[in-house]
Design a protein around this motif. Structure first.
Motif, PDB file in Angstrom:
ATOM      1  N   VAL A   1       0.848  -1.187   0.000  1.00 32.75           N
ATOM      2  CA  VAL A   1       0.000   0.000   0.000  1.00 32.75           C
ATOM      3  C   VAL A   1       0.882   1.233   0.000  1.00 32.75           C
ATOM      4  O   VAL A   1       1.815   1.338   0.806  1.00 32.75           O
ATOM      5  CB  VAL A   1      -0.943   0.026   1.228  1.00 32.75           C
ATOM      6  N   ALA A   2       0.606   2.170  -0.887  1.00 34.38           N
ATOM      7  CA  ALA A   2       1.352   3.430  -0.942  1.00 34.38           C
ATOM      8  C   ALA A   2       0.575   4.495  -0.195  1.00 34.38           C
ATOM      9  O   ALA A   2      -0.561   4.819  -0.554  1.00 34.38           O
ATOM     10  CB  ALA A   2       1.571   3.860  -2.384  1.00 34.38           C
ATOM     11  N   ALA A   3       1.159   5.020   0.884  1.00 35.21           N
ATOM     12  CA  ALA A   3       0.595   6.144   1.635  1.00 35.21           C
ATOM     13  C   ALA A   3       1.613   7.271   1.496  1.00 35.21           C
ATOM     14  O   ALA A   3       2.519   7.395   2.312  1.00 35.21           O
ATOM     15  CB  ALA A   3       0.359   5.780   3.094  1.00 35.21           C
ATOM     16  N   ASP A   4       1.477   8.041   0.409  1.00 34.29           N
ATOM     17  CA  ASP A   4       2.485   8.996  -0.059  1.00 34.29           C
ATOM     18  C   ASP A   4       3.202   9.703   1.079  1.00 34.29           C
ATOM     19  O   ASP A   4       2.557  10.292   1.933  1.00 34.29           O
ATOM     20  CB  ASP A   4       1.794  10.030  -0.962  1.00 34.29           C
ATOM     21  N   PRO A   5       4.546   9.670   1.086  1.00 34.43           N
ATOM     22  CA  PRO A   5       5.418   9.044   0.097  1.00 34.43           C
ATOM     23  C   PRO A   5       5.911   7.662   0.506  1.00 34.43           C
ATOM     24  O   PRO A   5       6.864   7.166  -0.082  1.00 34.43           O
ATOM     25  CB  PRO A   5       6.585  10.019   0.041  1.00 34.43           C
ATOM     26  N   VAL A   6       5.299   7.052   1.517  1.00 37.70           N
ATOM     27  CA  VAL A   6       5.825   5.806   2.087  1.00 37.70           C
ATOM     28  C   VAL A   6       5.068   4.602   1.526  1.00 37.70           C
ATOM     29  O   VAL A   6       3.839   4.619   1.426  1.00 37.70           O
ATOM     30  CB  VAL A   6       5.712   5.822   3.629  1.00 37.70           C
ATOM     31  N   TRP A   7       5.821   3.546   1.171  1.00 39.96           N
ATOM     32  CA  TRP A   7       5.227   2.270   0.788  1.00 39.96           C
ATOM     33  C   TRP A   7       5.226   1.347   2.003  1.00 39.96           C
ATOM     34  O   TRP A   7       6.218   1.240   2.714  1.00 39.96           O
ATOM     35  CB  TRP A   7       6.039   1.617  -0.336  1.00 39.96           C
ATOM     36  N   TYR A   8       4.086   0.680   2.219  1.00 44.68           N
ATOM     37  CA  TYR A   8       3.946  -0.244   3.344  1.00 44.68           C
ATOM     38  C   TYR A   8       3.638  -1.652   2.841  1.00 44.68           C
ATOM     39  O   TYR A   8       2.916  -1.837   1.852  1.00 44.68           O
ATOM     40  CB  TYR A   8       2.795   0.192   4.269  1.00 44.68           C
ATOM     41  N   ALA A  18      -6.714  -3.817   2.414  1.00 41.59           N
ATOM     42  CA  ALA A  18      -5.369  -3.461   2.875  1.00 41.59           C
ATOM     43  C   ALA A  18      -5.232  -1.970   3.143  1.00 41.59           C
ATOM     44  O   ALA A  18      -4.564  -1.559   4.097  1.00 41.59           O
ATOM     45  CB  ALA A  18      -4.340  -3.906   1.839  1.00 41.59           C
ATOM     46  N   ALA A  19      -5.857  -1.130   2.303  1.00 42.55           N
ATOM     47  CA  ALA A  19      -5.763   0.313   2.508  1.00 42.55           C
ATOM     48  C   ALA A  19      -6.405   0.721   3.830  1.00 42.55           C
ATOM     49  O   ALA A  19      -5.871   1.566   4.567  1.00 42.55           O
ATOM     50  CB  ALA A  19      -6.424   1.050   1.346  1.00 42.55           C
ATOM     51  N   ALA A  20      -7.553   0.129   4.150  1.00 44.76           N
ATOM     52  CA  ALA A  20      -8.214   0.429   5.421  1.00 44.76           C
ATOM     53  C   ALA A  20      -7.368  -0.030   6.600  1.00 44.76           C
ATOM     54  O   ALA A  20      -7.318   0.637   7.644  1.00 44.76           O
ATOM     55  CB  ALA A  20      -9.595  -0.233   5.463  1.00 44.76           C
ATOM     56  N   TYR A  21      -6.698  -1.172   6.443  1.00 42.11           N
ATOM     57  CA  TYR A  21      -5.840  -1.663   7.517  1.00 42.11           C
ATOM     58  C   TYR A  21      -4.689  -0.701   7.780  1.00 42.11           C
ATOM     59  O   TYR A  21      -4.375  -0.376   8.928  1.00 42.11           O
ATOM     60  CB  TYR A  21      -5.299  -3.046   7.155  1.00 42.11           C
ATOM     61  N   VAL A  22      -4.048  -0.230   6.699  1.00 41.17           N
ATOM     62  CA  VAL A  22      -2.939   0.711   6.853  1.00 41.17           C
ATOM     63  C   VAL A  22      -3.417   2.000   7.507  1.00 41.17           C
ATOM     64  O   VAL A  22      -2.781   2.522   8.431  1.00 41.17           O
ATOM     65  CB  VAL A  22      -2.292   1.003   5.481  1.00 41.17           C
ATOM     66  N   ALA A  23      -4.552   2.529   7.038  1.00 41.82           N
ATOM     67  CA  ALA A  23      -5.078   3.768   7.612  1.00 41.82           C
ATOM     68  C   ALA A  23      -5.365   3.611   9.095  1.00 41.82           C
ATOM     69  O   ALA A  23      -5.057   4.489   9.910  1.00 41.82           O
ATOM     70  CB  ALA A  23      -6.336   4.198   6.862  1.00 41.82           C
ATOM     71  N   GLY A  24      -5.959   2.468   9.479  1.00 46.34           N
ATOM     72  CA  GLY A  24      -6.267   2.239  10.887  1.00 46.34           C
ATOM     73  C   GLY A  24      -5.027   2.108  11.743  1.00 46.34           C
ATOM     74  O   GLY A  24      -4.957   2.659  12.849  1.00 46.34           O
ATOM     75  N   ALA A  50      -3.696   4.740  14.732  1.00 43.93           N
ATOM     76  CA  ALA A  50      -3.539   4.277  16.118  1.00 43.93           C
ATOM     77  C   ALA A  50      -2.094   4.260  16.581  1.00 43.93           C
ATOM     78  O   ALA A  50      -1.819   3.962  17.751  1.00 43.93           O
ATOM     79  CB  ALA A  50      -4.136   2.880  16.261  1.00 43.93           C
ATOM     80  N   ALA A  51      -1.153   4.583  15.700  1.00 42.16           N
ATOM     81  CA  ALA A  51       0.258   4.512  16.066  1.00 42.16           C
ATOM     82  C   ALA A  51       0.619   5.563  17.111  1.00 42.16           C
ATOM     83  O   ALA A  51       0.161   6.709  17.032  1.00 42.16           O
ATOM     84  CB  ALA A  51       1.126   4.710  14.819  1.00 42.16           C
ATOM     85  N   PRO A  52       1.424   5.215  18.121  1.00 42.49           N
ATOM     86  CA  PRO A  52       1.833   6.198  19.129  1.00 42.49           C
ATOM     87  C   PRO A  52       2.739   7.257  18.517  1.00 42.49           C
ATOM     88  O   PRO A  52       3.463   7.001  17.562  1.00 42.49           O
ATOM     89  CB  PRO A  52       2.588   5.348  20.161  1.00 42.49           C
ATOM     90  N   ALA A  53       2.666   8.473  19.051  1.00 43.73           N
ATOM     91  CA  ALA A  53       3.482   9.570  18.550  1.00 43.73           C
ATOM     92  C   ALA A  53       3.902  10.459  19.717  1.00 43.73           C
ATOM     93  O   ALA A  53       3.282  10.459  20.785  1.00 43.73           O
ATOM     94  CB  ALA A  53       2.722  10.386  17.508  1.00 43.73           C
ATOM     95  N   PRO A  99      -8.731   8.910   7.716  1.00 47.82           N
ATOM     96  CA  PRO A  99     -10.134   8.826   8.152  1.00 47.82           C
ATOM     97  C   PRO A  99     -10.298   8.543   9.634  1.00 47.82           C
ATOM     98  O   PRO A  99     -11.210   9.058  10.268  1.00 47.82           O
ATOM     99  CB  PRO A  99     -10.679   7.671   7.289  1.00 47.82           C
ATOM    100  N   GLY A 100      -9.423   7.728  10.214  1.00 43.96           N
ATOM    101  CA  GLY A 100      -9.550   7.393  11.625  1.00 43.96           C
ATOM    102  C   GLY A 100      -9.236   8.524  12.576  1.00 43.96           C
ATOM    103  O   GLY A 100      -9.463   8.403  13.793  1.00 43.96           O
ATOM    104  N   ARG A 101      -8.716   9.639  12.061  1.00 39.28           N
ATOM    105  CA  ARG A 101      -8.377  10.789  12.907  1.00 39.28           C
ATOM    106  C   ARG A 101      -9.522  11.773  13.051  1.00 39.28           C
ATOM    107  O   ARG A 101      -9.452  12.687  13.880  1.00 39.28           O
ATOM    108  CB  ARG A 101      -7.169  11.527  12.321  1.00 39.28           C
ATOM    109  N   VAL A 102     -10.554  11.656  12.235  1.00 39.99           N
ATOM    110  CA  VAL A 102     -11.662  12.610  12.244  1.00 39.99           C
ATOM    111  C   VAL A 102     -12.966  11.864  12.485  1.00 39.99           C
ATOM    112  O   VAL A 102     -13.250  10.868  11.826  1.00 39.99           O
ATOM    113  CB  VAL A 102     -11.731  13.383  10.911  1.00 39.99           C
ATOM    114  N   HIS A 103     -13.781  12.365  13.433  1.00 36.51           N
ATOM    115  CA  HIS A 103     -15.057  11.727  13.760  1.00 36.51           C
ATOM    116  C   HIS A 103     -16.160  12.771  13.810  1.00 36.51           C
ATOM    117  O   HIS A 103     -16.004  13.812  14.466  1.00 36.51           O
ATOM    118  CB  HIS A 103     -14.964  11.008  15.108  1.00 36.51           C
ATOM    119  N   PRO A 104     -17.265  12.539  13.117  1.00 38.64           N
ATOM    120  CA  PRO A 104     -18.362  13.516  13.126  1.00 38.64           C
ATOM    121  C   PRO A 104     -19.135  13.492  14.447  1.00 38.64           C
ATOM    122  O   PRO A 104     -19.405  12.416  15.000  1.00 38.64           O
ATOM    123  CB  PRO A 104     -19.229  13.056  11.962  1.00 38.64           C
TER     124      PRO A 104
END
Length: 348
Positions: free
Chosen positions: A179-186, A225-231, A235-238, A261-266
């Protein structure tokens, strides 16, 4: 040479290039001939240098294998134009991709029919060169190709991997997808050593090697796979985090802050919550530029982030004050710099 092949053999070659393996019966049905004719045509292709492998058993059949030389590819008009356009705009996070794509495009253009060459030339005239904004990490194209093949074939691979902490270890995984999450490939893969799904940055991965051992595909714990990467990224610590209520709908907030998408909630049609996280505080400051935040009591986060946001605000404030100096000062500066930009073009 390709033009000496009868039409049926050209269709046979085209079929072999579109799928990894075909049974003899499938090819015979597609081409409307007997299985014996298929066998003869396969032998003719081999005589012409096409490396067609034959396998036996219940899952046996024919496949076009890798050879010493790349055989001619059969492309329809739309496929040829699509490849030419993709090569022209190739600026993804892959090391050396721009130069390699330019060489491949030059070769493709030499053999394009005139009608297709005109289409590609028209596109190039309208969009002559892509702008390479990304300066982030790049992945090794050889590693990407090997991992892509392993994902397709469900083949176990091993590699060395450097974690964000700097620690390095070896892994044996069942690759699922790239999965490409510009500019990183996962690489999304199942870690057989720890019995869990993992996310690996391809730019931190070295010495990938196929094992020759294939396994049934596992069910990914996500819609795709794209949804998995986004999730996982959400959730990754920072080191720095910020939570805020924003007086805007979720789609607007995601677009203006470039958030996953997981960072914004209506909360409702006009209000959303925003969760930002990054190891670089300036990334959070940049994301906040496009939105208005809600009441102060809805803003929470890492206290150490505050001075970095204040520094960013001070820089913008100084720029704003410089633009609002007396008219005579601006006029003298405009004269010194040759006037204003007639094209009205803003620069990033």
């Amino acid at each position: 040479m390709t033009q000496d092949l009868p039409g049926r053999m050209l269709r046979l070659l085209s079929l072999l290039q579109t799928r990894r393996t075909w049974t003899g019966d499938e090819l015979a049905t597609r081409l409307g001939v007997t299985l014996r004719t298929i066998r003869r045509d396969i032998d003719r292709l081999r005589d012409l240098g096409y490396p067609v492998d034959g396998t036996t058993g219940t899952a046996g059949g024919y496949r076009l294998a890798a050879g010493a030389d790349l055989p001619p590819l059969l492309l329809d008009d739309d496929e040829a134009v699509a490849i030419a356009v993709a090569l022209r705009t190739a600026t993804s996070g892959v090391a050396g991709i721009e130069e390699t794509a330019a060489r491949a495009l030059a070769k493709l253009e030499q053999v394009l029919p005139v009608r297709l060459r005109h289409q590609v030339a028209t596109f190039q005239a309208a969009a002559p060169l892509p702008v390479p904004w990304s300066t982030g990490p790049t992945a090794d194209p050889t590693a990407l190709a090997l991992l892509a093949a392993a994902c397709r074939d469900h083949e176990l691979v091993t590699f060395a991997y450097r974690r964000g902490s700097g620690e390095t270890g070896r892994y044996r995984v069942e690759p699922h997808a790239l999965v490409a999450a510009d500019p990183v490939w996962y690489l999304v893969a199942y870690d057989t050593g720890h019995d869990e799904w993992r996310l690996f940055r391809v730019d931190r991965l070295t010495d990938p090697a196929p094992t020759g051992h294939r396994v049934p595909p596992r069910e990914l714990p996500a819609p795709d796979a794209a949804a998995y990467v986004a999730g996982r990224l959400a959730a990754a610590p920072a080191r720095y985090t910020l939570h805020a209520t924003v007086p805007a709908d979720a789609a607007t907030v995601r677009a203006r802050t470039y958030s996953l998408p997981g960072r914004v909630h209506p909360l409702d049609d006009h209000t959303s919550t925003l969760d930002l996280a990054a190891d670089n505080p300036h990334h959070i400051a940049e994301q906040l530029l496009g939105i208005d935040l809600g009441p102060d009591d809805t803003i929470h986060g890492t206290p150490e982030l505050a001075p970095h946001l204040e520094q960013s605000a001070q820089r913008l404030l100084r720029a704003a004050r410089a633009l609002t100096r007396p008219d005579e000062n601006r006029s003298s500066q405009d004269t010194a710099h040759g006037g204003s930009n007639e094209n009205g073009v803003g620069h990033r």
